[in-house]
Write a protein that holds these residues in place. Structure first.
Motif, short mmCIF file in Angstrom:
data_model
loop_
_atom_site.label_atom_id
_atom_site.label_comp_id
_atom_site.label_asym_id
_atom_site.label_seq_id
_atom_site.Cartn_x
_atom_site.Cartn_y
_atom_site.Cartn_z
N ASP A 281 0.83 -1.22 0.00
CA ASP A 281 0.00 0.00 0.00
C ASP A 281 0.86 1.26 0.00
O ASP A 281 0.54 2.24 -0.67
CB ASP A 281 -0.93 0.00 1.21
CG ASP A 281 -2.05 -1.02 1.11
OD1 ASP A 281 -2.23 -1.60 0.02
OD2 ASP A 281 -2.73 -1.26 2.13
N MET A 282 1.95 1.23 0.76
CA MET A 282 2.87 2.38 0.79
C MET A 282 3.49 2.62 -0.59
O MET A 282 3.58 3.76 -1.06
CB MET A 282 3.97 2.13 1.82
CG MET A 282 3.53 2.20 3.26
SD MET A 282 3.41 3.89 3.90
CE MET A 282 5.14 4.31 4.12
N VAL A 283 3.93 1.54 -1.23
CA VAL A 283 4.54 1.66 -2.56
C VAL A 283 3.52 2.17 -3.57
O VAL A 283 3.82 3.08 -4.37
CB VAL A 283 5.14 0.31 -3.00
CG1 VAL A 283 5.56 0.36 -4.47
CG2 VAL A 283 6.33 -0.06 -2.13
N SER A 284 2.32 1.63 -3.54
CA SER A 284 1.28 2.07 -4.47
C SER A 284 0.94 3.54 -4.25
O SER A 284 0.72 4.29 -5.22
CB SER A 284 0.01 1.22 -4.28
OG SER A 284 0.26 -0.13 -4.60
N ASP A 285 0.90 3.95 -2.99
CA ASP A 285 0.60 5.35 -2.69
C ASP A 285 1.72 6.27 -3.19
O ASP A 285 1.45 7.33 -3.76
CB ASP A 285 0.41 5.53 -1.18
CG ASP A 285 -0.10 6.90 -0.83
OD1 ASP A 285 -1.32 7.13 -0.99
OD2 ASP A 285 0.71 7.75 -0.42
N GLU A 286 2.97 5.87 -2.99
CA GLU A 286 4.10 6.67 -3.45
C GLU A 286 4.10 6.80 -4.97
O GLU A 286 4.45 7.85 -5.51
CB GLU A 286 5.41 6.03 -2.98
CG GLU A 286 6.65 6.83 -3.37
CD GLU A 286 7.94 6.18 -2.87
OE1 GLU A 286 9.02 6.55 -3.38
OE2 GLU A 286 7.87 5.31 -1.98
N LEU B 137 -1.78 3.40 7.12
CA LEU B 137 -2.14 2.55 8.25
C LEU B 137 -3.59 2.79 8.66
O LEU B 137 -4.34 1.83 8.94
CB LEU B 137 -1.20 2.82 9.43
CG LEU B 137 -1.48 2.01 10.71
CD1 LEU B 137 -1.33 0.51 10.44
CD2 LEU B 137 -0.55 2.45 11.84
N GLN B 138 -4.01 4.05 8.70
CA GLN B 138 -5.41 4.35 9.03
C GLN B 138 -6.37 3.69 8.06
O GLN B 138 -7.38 3.10 8.46
CB GLN B 138 -5.64 5.86 9.02
CG GLN B 138 -5.17 6.58 10.27
CD GLN B 138 -5.44 8.07 10.21
OE1 GLN B 138 -5.60 8.65 9.12
NE2 GLN B 138 -5.47 8.72 11.36
N ALA B 139 -6.04 3.75 6.76
CA ALA B 139 -6.90 3.14 5.74
C ALA B 139 -6.95 1.63 5.91
O ALA B 139 -8.02 1.00 5.78
CB ALA B 139 -6.39 3.50 4.35
N TYR B 140 -5.81 1.01 6.23
CA TYR B 140 -5.76 -0.44 6.42
C TYR B 140 -6.55 -0.85 7.67
O TYR B 140 -7.28 -1.83 7.66
CB TYR B 140 -4.31 -0.90 6.52
CG TYR B 140 -4.13 -2.40 6.66
CD1 TYR B 140 -4.54 -3.26 5.65
CD2 TYR B 140 -3.53 -2.94 7.79
CE1 TYR B 140 -4.36 -4.63 5.77
CE2 TYR B 140 -3.36 -4.32 7.93
CZ TYR B 140 -3.77 -5.15 6.91
OH TYR B 140 -3.59 -6.51 7.03
N GLN B 141 -6.40 -0.07 8.73
CA GLN B 141 -7.15 -0.36 9.96
C GLN B 141 -8.66 -0.25 9.71
O GLN B 141 -9.44 -1.07 10.20
CB GLN B 141 -6.71 0.59 11.07
CG GLN B 141 -5.32 0.33 11.61
CD GLN B 141 -4.83 1.44 12.53
OE1 GLN B 141 -5.30 2.57 12.47
NE2 GLN B 141 -3.85 1.13 13.38
N GLU B 142 -9.06 0.77 8.95
CA GLU B 142 -10.48 0.92 8.60
C GLU B 142 -10.97 -0.29 7.81
O GLU B 142 -12.05 -0.82 8.05
CB GLU B 142 -10.69 2.19 7.77
CG GLU B 142 -10.88 3.45 8.58
CD GLU B 142 -11.24 4.63 7.70
OE1 GLU B 142 -11.56 4.43 6.50
OE2 GLU B 142 -11.21 5.76 8.19
#
Length: 932
Positions: A569-574, A634-639
């Protein structure tokens, strides 16, 4: 008492046939893609039915769709859901084929599928079937519109199915928020009314009353002059013409008037207004909607499409990029809304972070700042030309769709566009109309807005009647409107620059047709395998480059599962800005974690595939692990994890079945791990990942062997693994014990109960896998008919093959608003016991038909490059380097005897997993008992 059968058209059939023989009108000036080898012909039958015929001699599937130009907007005010109910009833018997489940059984047993939907303005019926079986399928299908029975027995019974469908989605946030939004609409507009139907709106207290209303609605609106039909078959056009005439010319033409919606969806005097809507899931979003003039007349210049493209852009200078930078949003979409005779609308949806929810007025201000820049700069000729080029490229190299989807799309296109443009209308940009663009842009202003805020913890003061949606509606104050009207230009918000990923070279690589399957190329590196197939079948300048990083770490529990998901998710966001440009240029990429590591799939025009693949690999190896990005991801994953508890019951049961059978980390373990996962843990995981990995690569499409090797070397250079080795972890499937039942009961907050009964094969042999697939094919339709149509246990009722890796299995699923799990499970088991007796006596000819059907599904024609790539990739994942799973299963299916089927069926019945929910208050438990 014998129920009177309603037979529209029965008395006029012979008369119509006489008159129809020489009463067509023809047309064939239909613009099609250069990549499209099919033949098209438009005809209008004497009864006014408009028909598009598509001849595809190479197709393995035929398909048809009939679109009726009437939908839920026409529901009588005292009969909400009647149009939807009618859609259901047409499947339940006709004069010629009176058995309620006959149509479904025929389609299922001949390799096909079917469905229908009721929208606001239209109702669509569609199916596909093995190409050789088109005529008998059309014979059955056409009778829906000629002589449906509408028997009183099923009229009263099927309203319970409609109610079950409504009940199953009462806790769906999409339905709930729309229901709340309807309360702010103009009551005179049909979109403001409940459309699904339930037992109250479809009451049948006075015997025959519902059937009477049903027949009246059918007679009033189901007229040939309000229908469009598309047929795809392997027959030549002249034969398809004869088929269309034979089966559809007796549909009655009552010269029904087109149903026009001319009321505004929102009263102008009610705008601007603000809605606050409580959600069940822990999500936050902000939407802005603007009524506009009718959009459809501008389909050649597409002003709202162009505005959507600019506002929905996610790259440099975009609104979303700025909102992400501020930590306020995670996603943004812009799109035209539904189009009516006198108006359309324009929508923006923004997914918010918890912090963004605190700054909604600021976000709206930034949105209008961006609109100011569009109004100032305008949509230039250069932007228009780029959009025109991208659309032209997409249509020039248009991938062939599955026939069932294609016919459905075309029937609706026939409703909206001139005949010449039925195929290319969505891709056509023919006029640069700055005046029209400016007209639509002027409608996007604060005083012409419906502003909606959706979140779990909002103050509301009303409750909607059908979905219990909690909401409030308020006028927006003059001060807030003035604040947004005065939004100033911001330098960081601007119209996008030229797209660097647009394909410039669209030539095909020289090659031969000799290579039928991927071949393994030598990489010279241990633990690195490269499979390559230069495809000449699809004749498109496109390729798929897939690669995976396999690691034993992936099976190390919840902490690693959480970390790998956050990492991708971090890589995709970057990479989001670059991936968005690539995506609009026809080059998509997906980066995801899975049970054995992480994978990347890149698909599209091959011209820029090296640039994108190197960028992704470089970012994978050296991601920018910023605290701000990590917090947002992290917030999105927790949601996401938290909201998994709010999914439909049967989906939650499926999730748990994978946890149990594949030894995956449980949802509660993932939720606990994610609640305190740190950036330091993630950084450490990335370092550990590249210490030793196995790399598998597939190059398929318009790429030569030398190009594939070059790409592989470039990937490895960017990935820089410390060591590559054969370290791929295996996934061990839980083998259920013989003669026992593993039962898991969940506490799910939902009105409906649900049950899944999973039967597992006793071995991994090709014969058992083949028999399980064939058994699923044979029992699927009668299971649906018995438990849904006859017993009315619920709307969601189906049986499906459920193979896990190479372990065969079948799952039986029922979700019910009225029956407890014990009753559902009893019904499933009664069916299975009864089916065993029937299985012994099924005639060989009928078994042969089912074999033909399942073989057709296994060997379904791949119509797009990516479909074939996906099959190759699955074979590579399962270490089948001969790529012959289809051939093996086909051979095994054809060799099966009735005795084999009964034997393997008994072995399936001996290994059972039951998953069920009993609603609020039930305790999670895991027990084992004897199979019954």
């Amino acid at each position: 008492m014998r129920t009177e059968h309603f037979s529209l058209g029965k008395l006029v059939t012979s008369l119509v046939v006489v008159f129809c023989a020489a009463s067509y009108s023809y047309a064939s000036d239909i613009a099609k893609s250069q990549n499209d080898t099919r033949d098209y012909q438009s005809i209008t039958l004497e009864n006014g039915l408009s028909v598009l015929l598509v001849s595809d001699p190479d197709t393995d599937k035929a398909a048809a769709s009939l679109n009726v130009n009437i939908g839920s907007a026409a529901n009588p005010k005292n009969r909400a859901g009647l149009a939807h109910f009618l859609e259901h009833m047409l499947f339940l018997g006709t004069d010629k084929y009176p058995e309620a489940g006959e149509y479904q059984a025929f389609i299922q047993s001949h390799g096909g599928s079917h469905n229908a939907f009721t929208a606001l303005k239209n109702t669509n019926y569609f199916f596909d079937i093995n190409a050789d079986d088109l005529e008998p399928a059309l014979d059955r299908f056409s009778q829906f519109f000629i002589a449906p029975l509408f028997s009183e027995e099923y009229t009263d019974r099927e309203r319970h199915a409609v109610h079950s469908e409504y009940s199953a989605k009462r806790r769906d946030d999409g339905r709930r928020t729309y229901a709340a939004t309807q309360q702010s609409m103009n009551p005179a507009h049909p979109a403001s009314r409940f459309a699904v139907g339930n037992l109250d709106t479809l009451s049948n207290d006075k015997e025959g009353s519902l059937r009477s209303d049903l027949i009246k609605f059918y007679q009033q609106y189901y007229s040939a002059n309000q229908m469009n039909l598309v047929i795809i078959g392997k027959q030549p056009l002249n034969q398809l013409e004869s088929i269309a005439q034979q089966y559809f010319s007796t549909i009655k033409n009552t010269k029904a008037q087109t149903f026009i919606i001319d009321e505004p969806q929102f009263k102008p005097e009610d705008l601007p207004l603000e809605l606050a809507i409580k959600t069940l899931k822990d999500t936050q979003s902000l939407s802005l909607s603007f009524p506009t003039q009718a959009n459809l007349p501008f389909w050649k210049s597409k002003p709202l499409y162009l505005l959507s493209s600019l506002i929905g852009y996610e790259g440099e200078g975009s609104l979303l990029a700025l909102l992400k930078e501020k930590g306020w949003a995670t996603g943004l979409g812009a799109s035209p809304g539904q189009s009516f005779a006198s108006e359309s609308s324009f929508h923006i949806q923004i997914s918010l972070t918890p912090e963004g929810l605190k700054h909604t007025d600021n976000i709206v201000s930034l949105f209008f700042s961006f609109i100011q820049s569009i109004k100032k700069e305008g949509i230039s000729q250069a932007i228009y030309n780029e959009e025109k080029l991208l659309n032209a490229q997409q249509f020039r190299f248009l991938a062939e769709q599955e026939p069932i989807h294609y016919v459905t799309q075309l029937t609706q296109s026939m409703q909206d566009f001139p005949q010449k443009n039925w195929l290319n209308a969505p891709y056509l940009l023919e006029q640069y109309d700055l005046s029209a663009i400016n007209q639509f842009t002027q409608a996007i202003r604060p005083d012409n807005m419906v502003l909606s805020v959706k979140a779990r913890n909002l103050e509301t003061n009303f409750t909607e009647a059908y979905y219990d949606s909690e909401y409030s509606i308020n006028k927006i104050s003059a001060n807030r409107i003035k604040y947004w009207q005065q939004a100033e230009l911001i330098n960081s918000l601007h119209i996008r620059n030229a797209n660097p990923f647009i394909a410039e070279n669209t030539n095909l690589q020289p090659g031969t047709d000799n290579q039928l399957k991927p071949i393994q190329l030598d990489t010279g590196k241990p633990g690195v395998t490269l499979w390559q197939h230069q495809d000449t079948t699809f004749k498109v300048p496109k390729a798929d480059l897939y690669f995976t990083l396999l690691t034993p770490l992936a099976r190390n529990g919840a902490e690693v599962t959480t970390g790998l998901n956050l990492y991708t998710d971090m890589v995709s966001d970057e990479l989001n800005k670059s991936l968005y440009d690539a995506g609009t240029a026809g080059l998509s990429a997906r980066i995801y974690a899975h049970q054995r590591g992480i994978s990347v799939r890149i698909s599209g025009f091959d011209d820029k595939i090296e640039v994108l693949s190197k960028l992704i690999a470089k970012t994978l190896r050296k991601p920018e692990l910023s605290q701000a990005r990590f917090k947002r991801v992290l917030q999105a994953y927790q949601e996401q994890l938290k909201n998994s508890d709010k999914d439909k019951p049967y989906n939650q049961l499926f999730r748990v079945s994978y946890e149990v059978l594949m030894h995956n980390a449980s949802l509660s373990e993932l939720q606990k791990t994610a609640s305190n996962y740190s950036l330091e843990q993630l950084s450490s995981l990335v370092d550990e990942l590249f210490k030793s990995i196995e790399v598998r690569i597939l190059s398929h499409g318009n790429l030569t062997a030398s190009q594939a090797k070059k790409l592989t070397n470039a990937l490895l250079q960017e990935l820089q693994p410390i060591q590559t080795a054969q370290v791929a972890p295996q996934i061990d499937i839980l083998r259920l014990e013989e003669s026992s039942v593993l039962t898991k009961t969940l506490d799910i907050e939902h009105n409906d109960s649900a049950t899944i009964l999973y039967l597992q094969g006793d071995n991994l042999s090709t014969q058992t896998r083949a028999a399980t697939a064939l058994l699923s094919e044979i029992l699927s339709a009668p299971f649906y008919t018995q438990l849904r149509t006859e017993q009315q246990l619920g709307y969601i009722v189906f049986a499906t093959p459920m193979p896990l890796r190479k372990v065969p299995g079948i799952a039986f699923i029922v979700q019910s608003p009225t029956s407890p799990p014990k009753v559902i499970l009893g019904s499933i088991r009664n069916f299975l016991n009864s089916f065993r007796s029937q299985l012994k006596t099924i005639p060989k000819q009928q078994i042969a038909q089912f074999k033909s059907s399942v073989v057709a599904r296994i060997n379904a024609q791949e119509r797009q490059l990516q479909e074939l790539s996906n099959r190759f990739w699955q074979e590579i994942d399962q270490n089948n380097t001969k790529f012959d799973t289809q051939e093996k299963l086909t051979k095994a299916i054809n060799q099966l005897t009735n005795r084999d089927l009964v034997n393997i069926y008994d072995k399936l019945l001996a290994r059972q997993l039951v998953l069920q929910n009993t609603g609020a208050g039930a305790k999670l438990n895991l027990t084992s008992d004897s199979a019954k």
